[in-house]
Every structure is written in C-alpha cells, then in structure tokens.
Scaffold this active site. Structure first.
Site, PDB file in Angstrom:
ATOM      1  N   LYS A 557       1.336  -0.980  -0.120  1.00 51.47           N
ATOM      2  CA  LYS A 557       0.364  -0.433   0.045  1.00 51.47           C
ATOM      3  C   LYS A 557       1.078   1.431   0.128  1.00 51.47           C
ATOM      4  O   LYS A 557       2.767   0.918   0.351  1.00 51.47           O
ATOM      5  CB  LYS A 557      -0.755   0.039   1.373  1.00 51.47           C
ATOM      6  CG  LYS A 557       0.020   0.000   2.567  1.00 51.47           C
ATOM      7  CD  LYS A 557      -1.385  -0.037   3.694  1.00 51.47           C
ATOM      8  CE  LYS A 557      -1.626  -2.125   3.390  1.00 51.47           C
ATOM      9  NZ  LYS A 557      -3.468  -1.735   3.414  1.00 51.47           N
ATOM     10  N   LYS A 669      -8.300  -7.229  -1.805  1.00 48.95           N
ATOM     11  CA  LYS A 669      -8.160  -8.592  -2.903  1.00 48.95           C
ATOM     12  C   LYS A 669      -7.401  -9.656  -2.144  1.00 48.95           C
ATOM     13  O   LYS A 669      -7.415 -10.597  -2.695  1.00 48.95           O
ATOM     14  CB  LYS A 669      -7.468  -7.939  -3.646  1.00 48.95           C
ATOM     15  CG  LYS A 669      -8.177  -6.574  -4.278  1.00 48.95           C
ATOM     16  CD  LYS A 669      -6.741  -6.100  -5.000  1.00 48.95           C
ATOM     17  CE  LYS A 669      -7.246  -3.852  -5.138  1.00 48.95           C
ATOM     18  NZ  LYS A 669      -6.606  -3.513  -5.419  1.00 48.95           N
TER      19      LYS A 669
END
Ligand code: F58
Length: 818
Positions: A557, A669
């Site tokens: 991220k 995900k």
C-alpha cells in the site's frame, strides 16, 4: 490494412484457428514481420491491434445504441485512473483468452512473456486511482452508460528504485514507446481559459483577457466482462493553441508569447504524488480546472447533440467527483449555466445539486484540500466570484434558516476558512464546496461513512439529513481473481455452478468445502505454486532467495505513517532479536514482503523505507537465524506487481490506526485470494471481519473509541516505551546507529516521530499486534485449520465485488436501474 476475416460482434466465439489467423494478419500486415522472426513485443503489439480493432467496432455500436435510447450517463471525474495492463484484461473480457493462449503455443511463444511486455500506466497514487479503474470495469460489466474523465499524464507516478536502501525517484515516461490502446480524437478538442479578469457589463460577468490552452482527448476503450458494451475513459492532454501569440511577440513580450506553449505543455506533464501535505502548487490547481473544464464542455456537447434545451440535463447526466480534486466543477458548471446559458443563480445551483455527487476518501485533516483564495482569484477569477456567491447564499439563506443568528456556525461552515493568524491567507475548503454543490456525499466503508457524518461533516448531516451516505468499496473479481490467479479461478470453476465472476456472492458455496481434505490440498497447492512464482520475482528484483514453504506475510500500500508500516517493522526487528536470543525457537519460516512508494517530500515515510531495507539487509544475511526470517521490499510497487504478490500471500497486513484508513481495497483483494488478515478494526476491515467471522481473521489494536479515549486521557508514547522491554530494545537499536554506521543519526526522523508524538499510536498497539502474530503462528502450525480459514476467506468475499459497489451507487446515488 486488410479487414478482419471474422465477424467482430462474435469475437467471443472465435476459435483458436481464427485467432491464429488474426494474429498472423497483424504481424504480417500491420507490423511487417514474419511470425518466426517476431519477438514477444511484436506478438504483444499484434494482439493489441487485434483487440483494438474489435473494441473500436464495439464502441461504435455502443454509441449508436445510446444515441437512440437517450440514456442517462454516469461521468466519473477523477485525477487518477490506475488501469493496469490492458491486454490480458481485454482478452479475458472478450472471452478469447484461452484461444489466444493456445494460438501462442502454436507460435512457440509463452503468453505470459507477451503480456509482461506491456507497460503498466501509473496514472495514480494508490487506492483512490485503482478504485476508479475497478469502477469503470464494473460500470461496463453492468451495462451502465459511463465515461471516465481524467488526465493523460506524460509522466505517471515516479518509478521507485533503491540506492543503498533509500528510495530514489525516476521519471515514468510510460507512453514514450507508444501505447496502442489510446485513440487521439483531435476533433473533439476543447479550449480552456485561465487567468484574465472579470468585467461587469449590464449585470453580466465577462471573463476577459484570458490565456487559452487546448485540451485534446485521448480515449481508452473500457471493456466489461461478458458484454459487448465498450465505455470510454477520456483522458485530456494539454496543447498550445495554434500558432503563437504574434502580437505579444512583436511587442517584445517574448515571455508572454511563449507563455501559452509552456503552460499548455506543462499541464498534463506530471501526476502529483503529493501526500501527507497538500502542496499549494499552482499547476495542480490548473490541472484540476483543465480536466474539469474539458470534461464539462465535452459532456455538454454530447448532451446537446442528443437533447433539445436543458430540460433533460439533470435526468441524463450524473457526475461523480472522485474526492475533491474535481470540485472546481461546481463553479465551472455555475459559470456555464449563468454566463453562457442565461440561468439565474438559484436555478443553476439547483442543477449542480442534481448532477454532482462527491466521494470522500479521507478524514486526515492535512489531506483535505484547501486552496489559497488569492490563488484561485488569480487563476480563475470568475470561479472565485462564484464560490463567494455560493457561499453567501449558503450562509445567509440555508445556514441562517437552520441556525438563525448563529455566527459561530456560519464561521464554521463557511467555504472560506478564516486563518488563525491574520498574516496567513484565507483558504477555500474544497470539501465544503463539494458537499454544498452535491446531491449526495458518500464515504467508502461503513465505519468511514459513520465518521464522515459524526466527525467531518456533522453540521451538514444535521442540515441535510440523508445527504451523507455509505457505499462500501469493492474490487473487480475479474482482474483480482480470475486473471491474476488463474489456478484458483479454475478450481472455483470446477467446484461451483454458475458464474461467480458476474455474481461474486456465489463464492459462498465454497464454504461447504472448507473442511474437505482434498479441496484443502488443492487450495494449498495453488497457493504454493503462486508462492513459487513470486519467489522467482523476489529473487529477480531483490536478489533474495525465499523459501515458498514459509509464511508469506504481505503489506502492500502507499507508504504513510497512518498505515503503520513502521509497526510491522518494529515487530520484525523484535522477531529477529528473539531468534538471535534463541535460534532453536519453534517458529515457522516467515517472509515479510513490502511494496510501497513514499511521496518524495514525505521525510518520515522515506525514513521508514530506508529502515525496512536496512533491517532486511541485516536479517537476510545473518546465518545465525538459519533462514527462519526474510524481509524483502519489492521496488516500484504498482498494479502489475500487485497481481503477482496478491495470489501468493498467506497473511495480509491491514494495520492502520483505527479511524484513519477510509476503506482499503488491498484488504479485499488479499482475502479474496485466500490470505488471512491481521488487522485493526478500521475501514473495510470491519466489514471483512463481519463477513468472514471472528474465527477467520486476526483482529488486534485499539478501536476508534479507544483511540479517542486514549487521546483524551493524554497519550505518552515514552511511558509505553519504558514499560515494554522488547519494544524499548528495538527502538533503542533503531536509534543506536548500528543499522547505518556510516550515518548514525539516519533513523532520527522515525525514532523521534515514535517517541515524541506517535500521533498514529504505533507503540500503543504494539503489544496487541505482537500477540496477534502469535495467533497467526499458532494457526499456521495446524494446516487443516489454516486452510479452512483461508478457504473461508475466499468464500466470504462476495460482498466486496465492485459490481456490488456500482449497484449500490446506481440505487442510492445515481438513480439508475440495474
Ligand atoms: C484511498 N485514498 C484511501 N488517496 O486511503 C483508502 O482507504 C481507500 O480504500 C481508497 O482511497 C479508495 O477509496 C487514496 O488512495 C490518494 O492516493 C491521495 C491522492 C491525492 C494525493 C495524496 C494521496
């Protein structure tokens, strides 16, 4: 070029032989190469041209159908679209992926090598940009007439490299070598005006002496799964108007004459990676206005082509503002309606409030955009007037009616923020402008939307009950499972009836298999295969050999203190020390995998990257711990790398400080691909926990309420540091200079941020995090338990399809039947 031999509308039914003929045709006739001399790059180009041809045909059909139906369209305005590579996705959507794969075998070429050739356009920073791309995929899949509007940046987000462990940024000239997907439509160009001044004539505002630049559209066809519809992502590129300004040149004002060219060339040059602190960059404001002005003009032309008068406008147009970046659209539409179309102010505002909707993606005060009033007044003088007019109307009519005589409230809700220090400029709050100009405002996960109501916009919620709503984010199951994890997709296909790719809730039926030893074995085998593939990538990119039998623990991220990569790091350092103390410790092998870019100006974030890389270096080369622990930071994290990491993850790190991660989509995900979450009760983690059940997730850390209690009581990170021996030892180690002897103070920014303020409560959550990791280990030691949990995760992700998000938008916000 000769025409295709097959009927395009039935591309879905093309067999391997037909596909092979088409590839051959493009190799020979479009590229002029023989199949036996073609490189994977040539095959990629030939295939892309073939798909492009099919898409163009379908785009015409889509348009024709829409024109006849006079449809209501969704316009998704976003400064970022992280679309990822397009060839594999398009082949999948067209239903010819497997035929192409087979045809490639016939040519003696591996399809993966061909797909790898494509550049991955980095036209975004992170989740917000990727969400926009998932939404376009779902809009098309659900047959919703839609356009995405954005900017065709010449340079995407910087390319990240590491030098001695430190992040270095390089330019990302992603389309320098050509990009076959984009179709330039010079005829649909728009003129955008900037600067100048406003003159009142007979009560009319004339915006004069402006500088002009051109916006040229560049269209990317957006295909959907199992549909012939092709929507459009229209990205604008800045160009100078024809010729240059001779009058300025003759008058000796050479700078002025070059001005337009320089300005126009610069507008779509770079994507701003500014995080943490919004930079007051004039060019960024111009970018925002530029793409908004082009997009509004473009959609109004389309509207007028299809309808007489403005009567149908609010019925046919809805615009979603992806964060406040396109918020200048509100005064721009006001300007068009009032100055060009003769609407009175109140009617124009009504129209804005019917067609605009705004999505908020953050509560972080420093991330909420504000612009100096003087800057807007100089670059967009008419818009600044209109913002004042909207503000006056809002305060004197609407706020006054709700809270008569309450000046404090007016100050609080004013679009113009008065500075604490009179020497500072007045700032325009783009979030307030967006709320005031919109029909609906949504947060991106249930918790976040509650906090938007309670903390960010409580007064707006009171003033306009029902305006603030929640739409939980989602991800497209096509890219994020079917395509990136074909083995798991095949197992699911064999196991389930029905098409889970169009109805992800069907995954629920996998639950009955969660305890089945055979099914578990297959599931585990697929994970291992994916880990083997990732191990290769890790070796190539980091030169580190990792054991695919280890737990692959993943944090991927944007790098930000609230996301707390530093918490992960402190724990890794502690694990390493535990192993040094006791090399016989009975723990599973672990590989900690990071992927993240830090905004170039964000000092602490870059310091965290450096620290992780230094620790990785130490750990990976220490024979004493016998390869029980490895740490890798994969450089240049992006969509195509995510597609390789996610199917191989065992553990998903979602460890933000509660209340700060609006939603997260990586969390979805990873769980979809069978990774177990270790996470805080933040963002969509809360809903993931609800779906998978408490037994199938590792939750730790302070809740939003506990965070705010602790803050109120007074938080002193040094107390925690003093009282937690292990934590103290690792922070002291970080501060000691041992990890960077040539620069002993290297980690001071990080250490100081942890000990002096620790705004994101890293130390407060440390012990709980470390304990949660012990639970992870315990679960891993019991394989049948682990795989049951992993299967339950995949099976429980039905809610997190972006198809569901889009259906929610259609029903709750856009008023579109699906
Ligand atoms: C993200 N925001 C949120 N911003 O952080 C994440 O929780 C959420 O899931 C996602 O949006 C989608 O809703 C985000 O990605 C940015 O990238 C900013 C763009 C402007 C510059 C600073 C970063």
């Amino acid at each position: 070029m000769s025409r295709m031999n097959v009927d395009l509308s039935s591309a879905r039914n093309m067999d391997t032989v037909q596909v092979e003929q088409e590839i051959r045709r493009h190799l020979e006739q479009s590229l002029g190469v023989e199949p036996d001399e073609a490189t994977p790059g040539d095959y990629w180009e030939a295939l892309s041209l073939l798909v492009r041809e099919i898409n163009l045909d379908r785009i015409r059909n889509t348009r024709r159908g829409e024109k006849n139906d006079g449809v209501r369209r969704v316009y998704y305005l976003s400064l970022e679209f992280l679309v990822g590579r397009l060839l594999g996705n398009n082949l999948h959507n067209l239903g010819i992926y497997h035929q192409v794969e087979k045809a490639m075998v016939g040519f003696g070429v591996n399809i993966s090598d061909v797909l790898e050739y494509e550049t991955d356009p980095a036209l975004g920073n992170g989740g917000l940009g990727r969400l926009a791309a998932c939404f376009l995929d779902s809009l098309t899949t659900l047959n919703v007439p839609a356009f995405g509007y954005g900017i065709n940046y010449r340079f995407g987000l910087f390319k990240q490299g590491f030098v001695g462990g430190k992040q270095v940024e390089g330019p990302d000239a992603w389309r320098e070598d050509g990009f076959p997907w984009g179709i330039e439509r010079a005829k649909r160009k728009q003129v955008v005006r900037l600067y100048g001044r406003v003159r009142e004539v007979d009560g009319n505002a004339l915006w004069e002496d402006t500088q002009e630049v051109l916006g040229v559209p560049w269209d990317l066809p957006v295909t959907g799964y199992n549909t012939d519809r092709v929507n459009t992502l229209r990205l604008w590129e800045g160009r100078a108007t024809e010729g240059f300004d001779l009058s300025s040149f003759d008058a000796g004002r050479y700078q002025d004459s070059r001005f337009r060219e320089i300005l126009a060339e610069n507008i779509s040059q770079v994507l701003y990676p500014n995080d943490s602190h919004p930079e007051g960059k004039e060019l960024r404001l111009i970018q925002q206005y530029f793409f908004v002005a082009c997009s509004l003009a473009d959609l109004i032309v389309r509207y007028k082509r299809e309808h007489e008068g403005w009567g149908q406008f609010t019925a046919k147009v809805v615009m979603q503002l992806n964060d406040t970046h396109p918020a200048i659209a509100v005064p721009e539409l006001m300007r068009i309606l009032m100055d060009e179309e003769d609407f009175v102010f109140t009617k124009a505002l009504d129209i804005c409030r019917s067609v605009f909707c705004y999505t908020n993606h953050t509560l972080l005060p420093e991330a909420l955009e504000t612009w100096p009033q003087g800057l807007i007044a100089r670059v967009l003088p008419r818009h600044m007037q209109l913002i004042h007019k909207i503000n006056d109307h809002f305060l004197s009519k609407e706020v006054e009616a709700q809270w008569p005589g309450d000046h404090q409230m007016k100050r609080r809700l004013s679009i113009i923020q008065e500075p604490g220090d009179p020497k500072e400029p007045q700032m325009v709050r783009m979030a307030y402008l967006s709320v005031i100009g919109s029909q609906k405002v949504n947060g991106v996960a249930a918790l976040h939307s509650r906090l938007v109501k309670e903390q960010l916009f409580p007064e707006f919620d009171e003033l306009w009950p029902g305006k603030l709503v929640n739409i939980t984010n989602g991800v497209t199951p096509r890219r994020w499972l079917a395509i990136c994890n074909p083995e798991l997709a095949a197992l699911i296909n064999q196991t389930l009836k029905g098409d889970w790719q169009s109805d992800l809730a069907l995954l629920n039926e996998l639950k009955v298999w969660a305890d089945d030893p055979e099914f578990q074995k297959k599931f585990a085998r697929i994970k291992l295969d994916n880990k083997q593939a990732l191990a290769k990538v890790i070796d190539e990119l980091c030169g580190v050999k990792v054991n695919p039998d280890a737990i692959f623990d993943v944090q991927i991220k944007r790098l930000h203190e609230y996301k707390r990569q530093q918490l992960n790091l402190l724990h890794i350092m502690a694990v390493y020390r535990r192993l040094l103390d006791n090399p016989d410790l009975d723990v599973p092998l672990r590989v900690f995998i990071f992927g993240a870019k830090a905004a170039p100006g964000y000092v602490v974030a870059k310091n965290i990257i450096y620290a992780i890389n230094r620790v990785a270096d130490r750990v990976n080369n220490d024979r004493r711990i016998r390869d029980k622990l490895k740490v890798v930071f994969l450089p240049n994290y992006r969509v195509s790398l995510a597609e390789k990491i996610i199917p191989a993850a065992d553990v998903s790190e979602q460890i933000s400080t509660a209340g700060f991660e609006a939603s997260g989509t990586g969390n979805m995900k990873l769980a979809l691909n069978g990774a177990l979450t270790i996470g805080t009760m933040d963002g969509a983690n809360v809903e993931i926990a609800e779906e998978v059940g408490d037994d199938n997730i590792f939750i730790f850390g302070k809740t939003v309420e506990e965070v705010s209690d602790l803050r109120q009581r007074g938080y002193h990170p040094r107390d925690i540091y003093q009282h937690n021996e292990e934590l103290k030892a690792v922070i002291d180690w970080l501060a000691s200079g041992d990890l960077s002897p040539e620069e002993p103070d290297a980690f001071r920014p990080l250490v100081e941020s942890l000990l002096d303020s620790d705004y994101f409560l890293t130390l407060a959550d440390y012990q709980s995090y470390s304990d949660a990791h012990e639970q992870v280990i315990k679960a891993w030691k019991n394989p049948s338990h682990w795989w049951r949990m992993a299967i339950m995760n995949t099976a429980s992700m039905g809610k997190f399809s972006s198809d569901r998000s889009i259906v929610d938008y259609c029903k709750t916000i856009w008023n579109i039947g699906v």
